[in-house]
Design a protein around this motif. Structure first.
Motif, mmCIF file in Angstrom:
data_model
loop_
_atom_site.group_PDB
_atom_site.id
_atom_site.type_symbol
_atom_site.label_atom_id
_atom_site.label_comp_id
_atom_site.label_asym_id
_atom_site.label_seq_id
_atom_site.Cartn_x
_atom_site.Cartn_y
_atom_site.Cartn_z
ATOM 1 N N ARG A 85 -4.838 -2.367 3.910
ATOM 2 C CA ARG A 85 -3.438 -2.792 3.983
ATOM 3 C C ARG A 85 -2.610 -2.151 2.887
ATOM 4 N N ILE A 134 0.617 0.359 3.330
ATOM 5 C CA ILE A 134 1.912 0.103 2.710
ATOM 6 C C ILE A 134 2.302 1.287 1.837
ATOM 7 N N GLN A 144 3.550 4.064 3.971
ATOM 8 C CA GLN A 144 4.889 3.801 4.498
ATOM 9 C C GLN A 144 5.947 4.051 3.428
#
Length: 84
Positions: free
Chosen positions: A21, A25, A28
């Motif tokens: 995760r 992130i 992104q």
């Protein structure tokens, strides 16, 4: 091959959900930085090569652990996505 052979792929460390995760992130955020720098460079009148150069330098500042080649690849991936 000997009977004791184990593929290096099977020997790699498994990542837990939180690591995956965080990496997503991070990716992104990096893509957002690249998009912003490419847009700003274009607005400032830089050509494609200048835009790529500035974005690659921004990636290397944001992620000093990345190689220049990986940074350039990340920039190119975002550029291709924005052109389509």
């Amino acid at each position: 091959m000997s009977g004791d052979y184990v593929s290096p792929y099977l020997q790699r460390r498994l990542r837990n959900f939180e690591e995956v995760r965080q990496r997503q992130i991070s990716r992104q955020v990096l893509d957002t930085v690249i998009e912003q720098v490419l847009g700003d460079a274009k607005t400032d009148g830089h050509g494609p090569v200048g835009q790529i150069d500035l974005a690659t330098r921004a990636v290397l500042r944001a992620r000093p652990d990345m190689s220049a080649l990986d940074a350039l690849e990340a920039v190119e991936k975002v550029r291709r996505r924005s052109l389509s």
